[in-house]
Design an enzyme around this catalytic site. Structure first.
Site, PDB file in Angstrom:
ATOM      1  N   SER A  79       0.833  -1.203   0.000  1.00  0.00           N
ATOM      2  CA  SER A  79       0.000   0.000   0.000  1.00  0.00           C
ATOM      3  C   SER A  79       0.863   1.246   0.000  1.00  0.00           C
ATOM      4  CB  SER A  79      -0.943  -0.030   1.198  1.00  0.00           C
ATOM      5  OG  SER A  79      -0.636   0.991   2.081  1.00  0.00           O
ATOM      6  N   ALA A  80       0.439   2.252  -0.807  1.00  0.00           N
ATOM      7  CA  ALA A  80       1.229   3.480  -0.955  1.00  0.00           C
ATOM      8  C   ALA A  80       1.440   4.152   0.399  1.00  0.00           C
ATOM      9  CB  ALA A  80       0.515   4.437  -1.896  1.00  0.00           C
ATOM     10  N   CYS A  81       0.435   4.015   1.283  1.00  0.00           N
ATOM     11  CA  CYS A  81       0.504   4.724   2.561  1.00  0.00           C
ATOM     12  C   CYS A  81       1.547   4.117   3.480  1.00  0.00           C
ATOM     13  CB  CYS A  81      -0.845   4.676   3.240  1.00  0.00           C
ATOM     14  SG  CYS A  81      -2.181   4.881   2.089  1.00  0.00           S
ATOM     15  N   SER A  82       1.695   2.774   3.473  1.00  0.00           N
ATOM     16  CA  SER A  82       2.674   2.210   4.396  1.00  0.00           C
ATOM     17  C   SER A  82       4.029   2.018   3.735  1.00  0.00           C
ATOM     18  CB  SER A  82       2.180   0.904   5.021  1.00  0.00           C
ATOM     19  OG  SER A  82       1.283   0.250   4.214  1.00  0.00           O
TER      20      SER A  82
END
Ligand code: PMP
Length: 388
Positions: free
Chosen positions: A323-326
């Site tokens: 995921s881009a966020c993590s």
């Protein structure tokens, strides 16, 4: 070289029809929806029109059930903190699937500091929530359970109706993060028995900076931000009208075109999967059949996801690893670890999320780029060399 964009889960190009539709709401000729003069009334009408469109997307019972936010992160925070804190009589126990987005997991972890307890529902090797484990976890003291409609990293679609029956038997509320699912598969809050449901504008091909939370009629939620009375007092602050109007129109178009577009991308996705699993020691992650039509995810032994992203970019193909966020944290993906994979197995992950710009003729180039990337990285990898 033409670029091939396969990272729509991180950022979806905004539909040009949506930009044209919402443009008048960014040029200063439309007022603030909370004001009483004609410019304000025009803005209010546009805001309410967008609310109707999100109501239709989620098949909500009433447009009053839709609260606009800045995105799915805020909608998830409002759903979890707002519902748990407003309903202390329900209990102080929170439950989420082990593969939820961090904007669901972190608010639940945060509430532990305020005396709440928090449990994770395990998933099987495909990422399906374990319904028997859920039955044991939810008790009379459970306030909110969160299970996503589909996971953006492995594509797996969750059995929300079955989850809902179990959660409601125990008297708890069900929150569903439908950010990855909405617009790709049907989401029907009434049919599926959902009390709270989050969506994000950009995942629907709308502008960034808007999202929405569906709150079932009768479910009491308190605001997370405090300020004015906008959005029934649940989300104070002047509305981001351009993004919200764009989100509404994007939701309408996406819903209208969903079946056709899902069929189109599913065929491209299947061709990518067939090509990719023929690469030596590569594995599909997530469910082989019950997965989002626009999502294909893999892991490759002996190599690192970050290197895959960078080398694929040199071949003109933009992909993601987890995921881009993590991915900013360089932590191994909690989603892949929850599938029971070992640390060394989760590092070489690659996620392809398809969108409007993808066409079948791109498939051979993507597959040869992946084959070349994997071969080059393995040639450099001490892990791979150890096995020769
Ligand atoms: N939930 C899921 C499943 C997501 O994939 C994302 C990222 N698109 C979010 C929540 C957060 O969304 P946003 O960036 O709109 O806050």
């Amino acid at each position: 070289m033409d670029q091939i964009y396969l990272d729509n889960a991180a950022c979806t190009p905004v539909d040009l029809r949506v930009i044209a539709y919402a443009a008048p709401f960014s040029d200063g000729t439309i007022g603030n929806p909370s004001t009483l003069h004609s410019r304000g009334l025009g803005a209010r009408a546009a805001l309410e029109d967008a609310r109707e469109k999100i109501k239709a997307l989620l098949h909500a019972e009433d447009d009053k059930c839709i609260v606009f936010t800045s995105g799915a992160t805020e909608a998830n925070n409002l759903a979890i903190q707002g519902t748990a804190l407003r309903n202390p009589k329900l209990g102080n126990h929170l439950v989420a699937s082990a593969i939820e987005h961090i904007s669901v997991l972190n608010p639940m972890k945060g509430l532990q500091k305020q005396g709440y307890t928090f449990d994770l529902i395990p998933v099987d090797a495909y990422g399906m929530v374990d319904l028997e484990a859920l039955k044991k976890l939810v008790t009379k003291g459970t306030a909110v359970v969160s299970v996503m409609a589909a996971n953006s990293e492995i594509g797996t679609i969750e059995p929300i109706r079955e989850v809902s029956a179990i959660v409601h038997d125990a008297g708890a509320y069900l929150h569903v993060d439908a950010t990855a699912a909405a617009g790709h598969i049907p989401v029907d809050v009434q049919r599926d028995g959902i009390d709270l449901c989050s969506v994000s504008s950009n995942d629907l091909t709308g502008p960034q900076g808007a999202g929405a939370l569906y709150i079932k009629s009768g479910v009491k939620v308190q605001p997370v931000l405090v300020g004015g009375g906008q959005e029934r007092g649940l989300r104070p602050g002047t509305e981001n009208l351009f993004a919200i109007v764009g989100m509404g129109e994007a939701a309408r178009l996406t819903q209208l075109e969903m079946v056709q577009e899902a069929d189109r991308v599913r065929r491209i996705r299947d061709a990518l999967i067939t090509g990719m699993v023929s690469v030596k020691e590569s594995y599909l992650t997530g469910h082989p059949a019950l997965r989002l039509p626009n999502q294909a995810s893999f892991r490759f032994s002996y190599i690192e996801g970050e290197s895959i992203v960078l080398l694929m970019d040199q071949f003109g193909v933009q992909v993601s690893t987890g995921s881009a966020c993590s991915s900013l944290t360089l932590e191994p993906s909690h989603v892949l670890l929850a599938l029971g994979l070992k640390h060394e197995q989760v590092h070489g992950s690659m996620v392809l999320s398809l969108g409007k710009s993808n066409t079948p003729d791109q498939v051979p180039h993507v597959i040869s780029a992946v084959t070349e990337t994997v071969n080059r990285l393995r040639a450099l990898s001490p892990l791979s060399n150890d096995r020769r």
